[in-house]
Design a protein around this motif. Structure first.
Motif, PDB file in Angstrom:
ATOM      1  N   ALA A 158       0.828  -1.213   0.000  1.00  0.00           N
ATOM      2  CA  ALA A 158       0.000   0.000   0.000  1.00  0.00           C
ATOM      3  C   ALA A 158       0.860   1.261   0.000  1.00  0.00           C
ATOM      4  CB  ALA A 158      -0.912  -0.027   1.225  1.00  0.00           C
ATOM      5  N   VAL A 159       1.830   1.318   0.894  1.00  0.00           N
ATOM      6  CA  VAL A 159       2.677   2.505   1.006  1.00  0.00           C
ATOM      7  C   VAL A 159       3.757   2.488  -0.083  1.00  0.00           C
ATOM      8  CG1 VAL A 159       4.324   3.740   2.481  1.00  0.00           C
ATOM      9  CG2 VAL A 159       2.287   2.708   3.508  1.00  0.00           C
ATOM     10  N   GLY A 179       8.549  -9.085  -2.549  1.00  0.00           N
ATOM     11  CA  GLY A 179       8.694 -10.497  -2.192  1.00  0.00           C
ATOM     12  C   GLY A 179       8.165 -11.535  -3.165  1.00  0.00           C
ATOM     13  N   LYS A 183       4.962  -9.504  -8.157  1.00  0.00           N
ATOM     14  CA  LYS A 183       5.073  -8.118  -7.665  1.00  0.00           C
ATOM     15  C   LYS A 183       6.129  -7.354  -8.472  1.00  0.00           C
ATOM     16  CE  LYS A 183       3.367  -9.045  -3.006  1.00  0.00           C
ATOM     17  NZ  LYS A 183       3.526  -8.907  -1.567  1.00  0.00           N
ATOM     18  N   TYR A 199      13.410 -10.037  -3.200  1.00  0.00           N
ATOM     19  CA  TYR A 199      14.424 -10.240  -2.151  1.00  0.00           C
ATOM     20  C   TYR A 199      14.490 -11.690  -1.679  1.00  0.00           C
ATOM     21  CZ  TYR A 199      10.600 -10.137   1.336  1.00  0.00           C
ATOM     22  OH  TYR A 199       9.470 -10.410   2.054  1.00  0.00           O
ATOM     23  N   ASN A 222      10.428   0.337   4.593  1.00  0.00           N
ATOM     24  CA  ASN A 222       9.185  -0.231   5.129  1.00  0.00           C
ATOM     25  C   ASN A 222       9.411  -1.509   5.922  1.00  0.00           C
ATOM     26  OD1 ASN A 222       6.990   1.412   4.216  1.00  0.00           O
ATOM     27  ND2 ASN A 222       7.423   0.746   2.121  1.00  0.00           N
ATOM     28  N   TYR A 250       7.724  -7.747  12.828  1.00  0.00           N
ATOM     29  CA  TYR A 250       6.475  -7.614  13.600  1.00  0.00           C
ATOM     30  C   TYR A 250       5.977  -8.945  14.201  1.00  0.00           C
ATOM     31  CZ  TYR A 250       5.929  -2.887  11.592  1.00  0.00           C
ATOM     32  OH  TYR A 250       6.106  -1.581  11.213  1.00  0.00           O
ATOM     33  N   VAL A 277       2.758   9.062  10.627  1.00  0.00           N
ATOM     34  CA  VAL A 277       2.079   9.881   9.611  1.00  0.00           C
ATOM     35  C   VAL A 277       1.101  10.904  10.205  1.00  0.00           C
ATOM     36  CG1 VAL A 277       0.266   8.164   9.207  1.00  0.00           C
ATOM     37  CG2 VAL A 277       0.871   9.773   7.393  1.00  0.00           C
ATOM     38  N   ASN A 325      -0.876  -9.703  -0.561  1.00  0.00           N
ATOM     39  CA  ASN A 325      -1.530  -8.538  -1.199  1.00  0.00           C
ATOM     40  C   ASN A 325      -0.634  -7.884  -2.246  1.00  0.00           C
ATOM     41  OD1 ASN A 325       0.085  -7.827   1.198  1.00  0.00           O
ATOM     42  ND2 ASN A 325      -0.497  -5.727   0.747  1.00  0.00           N
TER      43      ASN A 325
HETATM   44  N1  LIG Z   1       5.205   5.381  10.045  1.00  0.00           N
HETATM   45  C1  LIG Z   1       3.921   5.421   9.760  1.00  0.00           C
HETATM   46  O1  LIG Z   1       3.199   6.361  10.102  1.00  0.00           O
HETATM   47  C2  LIG Z   1       3.356   4.282   8.948  1.00  0.00           C
HETATM   48  C3  LIG Z   1       2.078   4.367   8.380  1.00  0.00           C
HETATM   49  C4  LIG Z   1       1.631   3.303   7.568  1.00  0.00           C
HETATM   50  C5  LIG Z   1       2.438   2.189   7.375  1.00  0.00           C
HETATM   51  N2  LIG Z   1       3.639   2.123   7.993  1.00  0.00           N
HETATM   52  C6  LIG Z   1       4.541   0.986   7.788  1.00  0.00           C
HETATM   53  O2  LIG Z   1       4.788   0.875   6.397  1.00  0.00           O
HETATM   54  C7  LIG Z   1       5.088  -0.476   6.063  1.00  0.00           C
HETATM   55  C8  LIG Z   1       4.213  -0.905   4.892  1.00  0.00           C
HETATM   56  O3  LIG Z   1       2.841  -0.848   5.288  1.00  0.00           O
HETATM   57  P1  LIG Z   1       1.698  -1.109   4.221  1.00  0.00           P
HETATM   58  O4  LIG Z   1       0.416  -0.708   4.835  1.00  0.00           O
HETATM   59  O5  LIG Z   1       2.097  -0.534   2.912  1.00  0.00           O
HETATM   60  O6  LIG Z   1       1.682  -2.698   4.105  1.00  0.00           O
HETATM   61  P2  LIG Z   1       1.845  -3.557   2.769  1.00  0.00           P
HETATM   62  O7  LIG Z   1       3.215  -3.301   2.229  1.00  0.00           O
HETATM   63  O8  LIG Z   1       0.686  -3.309   1.878  1.00  0.00           O
HETATM   64  O9  LIG Z   1       1.718  -5.053   3.300  1.00  0.00           O
HETATM   65  C9  LIG Z   1       2.701  -5.626   4.050  1.00  0.00           C
HETATM   66  C10 LIG Z   1       3.819  -6.236   3.156  1.00  0.00           C
HETATM   67  O10 LIG Z   1       4.958  -6.466   3.946  1.00  0.00           O
HETATM   68  C11 LIG Z   1       5.777  -7.402   3.274  1.00  0.00           C
HETATM   69  N3  LIG Z   1       6.447  -8.281   4.223  1.00  0.00           N
HETATM   70  C12 LIG Z   1       5.897  -9.190   5.068  1.00  0.00           C
HETATM   71  N4  LIG Z   1       6.848  -9.817   5.776  1.00  0.00           N
HETATM   72  C13 LIG Z   1       8.039  -9.308   5.358  1.00  0.00           C
HETATM   73  C14 LIG Z   1       9.409  -9.553   5.689  1.00  0.00           C
HETATM   74  N5  LIG Z   1       9.749 -10.474   6.606  1.00  0.00           N
HETATM   75  N6  LIG Z   1      10.347  -8.836   5.057  1.00  0.00           N
HETATM   76  C15 LIG Z   1      10.032  -7.919   4.128  1.00  0.00           C
HETATM   77  N7  LIG Z   1       8.758  -7.637   3.763  1.00  0.00           N
HETATM   78  C16 LIG Z   1       7.781  -8.327   4.374  1.00  0.00           C
HETATM   79  C17 LIG Z   1       4.855  -8.198   2.340  1.00  0.00           C
HETATM   80  O11 LIG Z   1       5.267  -7.943   1.009  1.00  0.00           O
HETATM   81  P3  LIG Z   1       6.424  -8.832   0.283  1.00  0.00           P
HETATM   82  O12 LIG Z   1       5.684  -9.827  -0.543  1.00  0.00           O
HETATM   83  O13 LIG Z   1       7.126  -7.803  -0.520  1.00  0.00           O
HETATM   84  O14 LIG Z   1       7.254  -9.463   1.342  1.00  0.00           O
HETATM   85  C18 LIG Z   1       3.481  -7.603   2.586  1.00  0.00           C
HETATM   86  O15 LIG Z   1       2.702  -7.514   1.410  1.00  0.00           O
HETATM   87  C19 LIG Z   1       4.881  -1.269   7.341  1.00  0.00           C
HETATM   88  O16 LIG Z   1       6.132  -1.436   7.976  1.00  0.00           O
HETATM   89  C20 LIG Z   1       4.001  -0.369   8.185  1.00  0.00           C
HETATM   90  O17 LIG Z   1       4.125  -0.632   9.558  1.00  0.00           O
HETATM   91  C21 LIG Z   1       4.108   3.146   8.772  1.00  0.00           C
END
Ligand SMILES: NC(=O)c1ccc[n+]([C@@H]2O[C@H](COP(=O)([O-])OP(=O)(O)OC[C@H]3O[C@@H](n4cnc5c(N)ncnc54)[C@H](OP(=O)(O)O)[C@@H]3O)[C@@H](O)[C@H]2O)c1
Length: 333
Positions: A158-159, A179, A183, A199, A222, A250, A277, A325
């Motif tokens: 998403a991000v 991953g 993708k 990766y 991320n 996580y 954010v 996703n």
């Molecule tokens: N700081 C803030 O305010 C804020 C706000 C929103 C989100 N975030 C952070 O932004 C990041 C992305 O969030 P999102 O909502 O966009 O989620 P997302 O990327 O849509 O979904 C999570 C993705 O993480 C990947 N993942 C899972 N396990 C992993 C691992 N061991 N190593 C590497 N990648 C892994 C998977 O993709 P792969 O198939 O590529 O592994 C999965 O599709 C998260 O860390 C979230 O906590 C932070």
């Protein structure tokens, strides 16, 4: 009498959450008081932070999270019937809330603005919290310049998928790390990333050296962990790093170890900043207007992975954590 279905936690998560860690309960909602509204969820968001906020995982508690809902009854003049609102009320399909009350929610309720024909579910994705994260986390923290090389991890999520495209709009060369081969193909062929790799099947450090032989100017992180140490080791002098999240850890109960990065931080005089954010909440609407315009002009593309049915929210959540996703993971209630 109005009933609400809610998904509650039945046992503390150990490692990856399981379907059996959740169950559905039904409760009767109270009649509305002055200032309150009754909302019916249309889409529920599943997001990584829901796994990370372990202090809020109490057995018997409704699982935390956001939704976009229609206001079906209201005794609050600022929240009229028929409007849609994004609220952090957890996994429940109907909610009575007082939008003016400060009740410890992660973010306050936000009325959805009118973006013409764009789908409502985008208010949980590119025109919602993840979109704002990409926009401000990249532009405010890293200030990318045309011609610079930007790397984003979690690139097909998403991000990440929005970060990479905004960097392209700003004239940068973009490298995405994700991953799966599906993708990687999507990032390169549909979103216009200059390079992308999986990766799980390549050596990250080697792939980065090939894609960015002169080094990396900006890293939007991320995932954290070893992948991020490899990116940081390949940065250029005065590079900028936006630390958005660390999803690689996580599900872990012990904090994982990764190669030391301080020698690169010092030697290359790098700047690294973490953020939440909510810092830019007052400017979100302005960012959404700009991103909605980019979508209409075909410069910014989005994808959603939609799971049907409220009862399948835990399945969608677990799938998102596993990387099932493409783009934003949402549940159609
Ligand atoms: N700081 C803030 O305010 C804020 C706000 C929103 C989100 N975030 C952070 O932004 C990041 C992305 O969030 P999102 O909502 O966009 O989620 P997302 O990327 O849509 O979904 C999570 C993705 O993480 C990947 N993942 C899972 N396990 C992993 C691992 N061991 N190593 C590497 N990648 C892994 C998977 O993709 P792969 O198939 O590529 O592994 C999965 O599709 C998260 O860390 C979230 O906590 C932070």
């Amino acid at each position: 009498m109005v009933n609400s279905r809610k998904i509650v936690i039945t046992s503390p998560f150990k490692g990856e959450p399981k379907i059996t860690d959740f169950k559905i309960e039904t409760e009767e909602l109270p009649p509305l008081q002055d200032g309150q509204m009754l909302c019916e969820a249309e889409y529920i968001s599943v997001d990584p932070y829901q796994r990370a906020y372990s202090q809020r995982h109490k057995v018997g508690a409704t699982m935390l999270g956001s939704q976009v809902s229609r206001i079906v009854e209201s005794r609050s003049p600022d929240y009229p019937v028929g409007r849609h609102v994004v609220g952090y009320w957890g996994w429940c399909d109907r909610t009575v809330v007082n939008p003016a009350a400060k009740s410890g929610e992660i973010l306050p309720p936000m009325l959805v603005q009118n973006y013409g024909d764009l789908p409502l579910s985008l208010s949980l994705g590119v025109l919602g919290m993840p979109g704002a994260t990409a926009y401000f986390g990249l532009l405010d923290i890293c200030d990318p310049k045309p011609g610079e090389t930007v790397v984003v991890s979690g690139a097909a999520g998403a991000v990440g998928s929005i970060v990479g495209q905004i960097a392209r709009i700003k004239g940068c060369k973009v490298i995405g790390i994700a991953g799966s081969d599906v993708k990687v193909k999507w990032l390169k062929e549909e979103l216009g990333f200059d390079h992308a790799f999986n990766y799980k099947t390549v050596n990250v450090e080697k792939a980065l050296k090939e894609a960015a032989p002169n080094g990396i100017d900006v890293y939007f992180d991320n995932v954290g962990g070893e992948q991020s140490s490899a990116v940081i080791a390949n940065m250029r002098h005065r590079g900028r790093i936006s630390v958005c999240g660390c999803i690689s850890s996580y599900n872990e109960s012990k904090v994982p170890l990764a190669p030391v990065i301080q020698r690169y931080m010092v030697g290359k005089e790098l700047k690294m900043e973490g953020f939440f954010v909510g810092r830019w909440l007052d400017s979100w609407d302005q960012a959404f207007k700009e991103m909605a315009q980019w979508i209409k002009e075909g410069k910014l593309k989005y994808k959603e992975t939609v799971t049907e049915g409220f009862q399948n929210t835990p399945k969608a959540f677990i799938g998102m954590l596993r990387g099932e996703n493409l783009g934003k993971a949402v549940v159609k209630v």
